[in-house]
Enzyme design. Structure first.
Site, PDB file in Angstrom:
ATOM      1  N   HIS A 144      -7.487   9.039  -3.088  1.00  0.00           N
ATOM      2  CA  HIS A 144      -8.015  10.196  -2.364  1.00  0.00           C
ATOM      3  C   HIS A 144      -7.705  11.497  -3.100  1.00  0.00           C
ATOM      4  O   HIS A 144      -8.542  12.384  -3.209  1.00  0.00           O
ATOM      5  CB  HIS A 144      -7.424  10.249  -0.947  1.00  0.00           C
ATOM      6  CG  HIS A 144      -8.179   9.412   0.038  1.00  0.00           C
ATOM      7  ND1 HIS A 144      -8.111   8.049   0.050  1.00  0.00           N
ATOM      8  CD2 HIS A 144      -9.040   9.759   1.028  1.00  0.00           C
ATOM      9  CE1 HIS A 144      -8.887   7.584   1.015  1.00  0.00           C
ATOM     10  NE2 HIS A 144      -9.471   8.597   1.618  1.00  0.00           N
ATOM     11  N   LYS A 192      -5.369   2.837  10.213  1.00  0.00           N
ATOM     12  CA  LYS A 192      -4.645   2.640  11.473  1.00  0.00           C
ATOM     13  C   LYS A 192      -4.006   3.954  11.879  1.00  0.00           C
ATOM     14  O   LYS A 192      -3.585   4.742  11.036  1.00  0.00           O
ATOM     15  CB  LYS A 192      -3.599   1.535  11.346  1.00  0.00           C
ATOM     16  CG  LYS A 192      -2.406   1.882  10.461  1.00  0.00           C
ATOM     17  CD  LYS A 192      -1.323   0.841  10.575  1.00  0.00           C
ATOM     18  CE  LYS A 192      -0.306   0.925   9.459  1.00  0.00           C
ATOM     19  NZ  LYS A 192       0.838   1.810   9.743  1.00  0.00           N
TER      20      LYS A 192
END
Lengths: 289, 175
Positions: free
Chosen positions: B39, B104
């Site tokens: 990222h 999550k």
């Protein structure tokens, strides 16, 4: 008393095996706790998630897939009998038990196809050591001629949500409990509930954290031998399960499977409290040599 | 009980808008893996006005760093990692065309705003079910940043990958 010698290679092989087995086989007490939680759970989605975790454990064992992709930072607890020495290889007499443990971890993570998640330093290059070493090793010297090695594969997600706080010595059980419950609430979905909560009360700055981790190694069904702390464990577990965080944070009455409190003597000025959060994938295994 | 909705990637606006927080979603098709370091690199390229190694248009990124595949297997354990660590980066990728993420745990307001503005969705998979989830992955190939090892960007093909719509494009959340 005569000294007992344990071979360096025996330590290497034991640690290797413990690393692999702990990452593929969920301990029986944890699996049993997940099953009884699934039976008790009233939230439909929570029940389904718990079912997935139980299925995951059986799949991991049968098909030899690690329980979780985060096979952790390897924490090793060593209880070395005062009458035990570790033999060193003839060709490298400078080696010691720490080297044997790290060699075992490196072999376990390589041969067990486990993820190597350790970087050499924290803030600059963060280069992966590609061995999952160094392990974090805690030694204690105990009476006798045995060597107990415990390996714990501690995931990053739940470790990240663990907290420490210094309370005033005059603070109450309720004040401390409220903070512990809040730490768990803030961990929430991010730390993979249902949790096992390790609480370290007392000691000093580092001892509180260490005993909060050691607390996690207790059997999931046991209680602190002191009634005051046993009751506190039960009360905390009830209140944590009333938070409605639930498995994966989607709600439900299974936010934690157990709360374990360990205590240590402390300074008259201090009341250190540490909360070590452990995810449901509670991977640890011991061997006595 | 919530709806069960099957979706195929890449995701269109219509598909994204059909999902509501709490829906059970089964994802099939190509998804890309990416976690912290990938990222960071993707956003550095965007900041520098450079081309990304993968076209994000309509795509889904799964926050995962799998264990090595055993011989004869596609992948090792492959469950989601904590999504919030990607909060600083996701809005930029969403603006660049990303339509879905799988992870999550919670997302920050900056991500929730971006989901609404660009019509995207955040899905949650069951953390700690890495063995079970790996069974839904039928192909895996590293397509960028091989030097990152487990954090490399992989192109996965998944079939009925089970998720819950955690944050929808309307500002709704399952949490």
């Amino acid at each position: 008393m005569a000294t007992r010698t344990i071979q360096y290679e025996t330590v290497v092989e034991t640690v290797e095996r413990l690393c692999i087995e702990s990452c593929y086989e969920l301990p029986d007490d944890v699996l049993k706790a997940l099953k009884s939680a699934a039976d008790r759970e009233t939230d439909e989605r929570a029940k389904k998630i718990l079912g997935q975790l139980i299925e995951n454990a059986s799949l991991a064992q049968q098909e030899r897939i690690p329980l979780c992709q985060d096979t952790g930072l390897t924490v090793v607890f060593v209880e070395q009998g005062a009458d035990v020495t570790i033999s060193v290889p003839d060709d490298d007499p400078k080696l010691c038990i720490t080297d044997a443990i790290n060699e075992g971890v490196a072999k376990g993570y390589e041969n067990g196809l486990l993820r190597k998640s350790i970087v050499a330093e924290p803030l600059n290059e963060r280069t992966n050591t590609k061995t999952n070493t160094p392990a974090v090793i805690h030694y204690s010297i105990v009476p006798g001629d045995k060597l107990k090695i415990t390996v714990m594969a501690k995931g990053g997600g739940c470790e990240n949500k663990s907290r420490f706080k210094m309370f005033n010595p005059t603070d109450t059980k309720q004040t401390v409990s409220n903070w512990i419950i809040d730490v768990v609430r803030q961990a929430g979905a991010n730390a993979c509930p249902p949790f096992i909560i390790g609480v370290g009360l007392g000691g000093n700055f580092e001892t509180a954290c260490l005993i909060s981790k050691k607390a996690l190694l207790r059997n999931i069904d046991d209680h602190n031998p002191v009634q005051f702390y046993a009751e506190m464990e039960t009360e905390l577990l009830e209140k944590i399960n009333d938070l409605n965080v639930g498995p994966q944070g989607f709600g439900g009455n299974t936010t934690a499977l157990a709360v374990k409190i360990e205590t240590a003597p402390c300074h008259i000025a201090s009341l250190p409290v540490a909360v070590n959060i452990e995810c449901h994938s509670h991977r640890h295994k011991s061997q006595i040599l | 009980m919530s709806n069960v909705i099957r979706v195929n990637t890449p995701l269109s606006d219509d598909v994204v808008l059909s999902l509501r927080a709490g829906d059970e979603v089964l994802v099939s098709g190509v998804i890309y893996t990416g976690r912290d370091q990938a990222h960071k690199r993707l956003c550095e390229l965007l900041d520098a006005g450079k081309v990304l190694p993968i076209d994000l248009t309509g795509q889904v990124i799964y926050f995962v760093g799998p264990t090595p595949a055993a011989p004869g297997r596609v992948i090792g354990a492959a469950g989601p990692t904590t999504s919030s660590r990607m909060d600083a980066f996701s809005p930029k990728l969403i603006a660049a065309g990303l339509k879905g993420m799988i992870g999550k745990g919670y997302r920050g307001d900056e991500v929730r705003d971006a989901l609404k503005e660009y019509k995207a969705v955040h899905l949650a998979a069951t953390g700690g079910a890495g063995a079970l989830l790996s069974k839904c992955i039928v192909a895996s190939k590293i397509v960028a940043y091989a030097d990152l090892g487990t954090e490399a960007i992989r192109k996965l093909v998944v079939t009925d990958f089970p998720c819950v719509a955690a944050y929808d494009a309307y500002g709704g959340s399952v949490y």
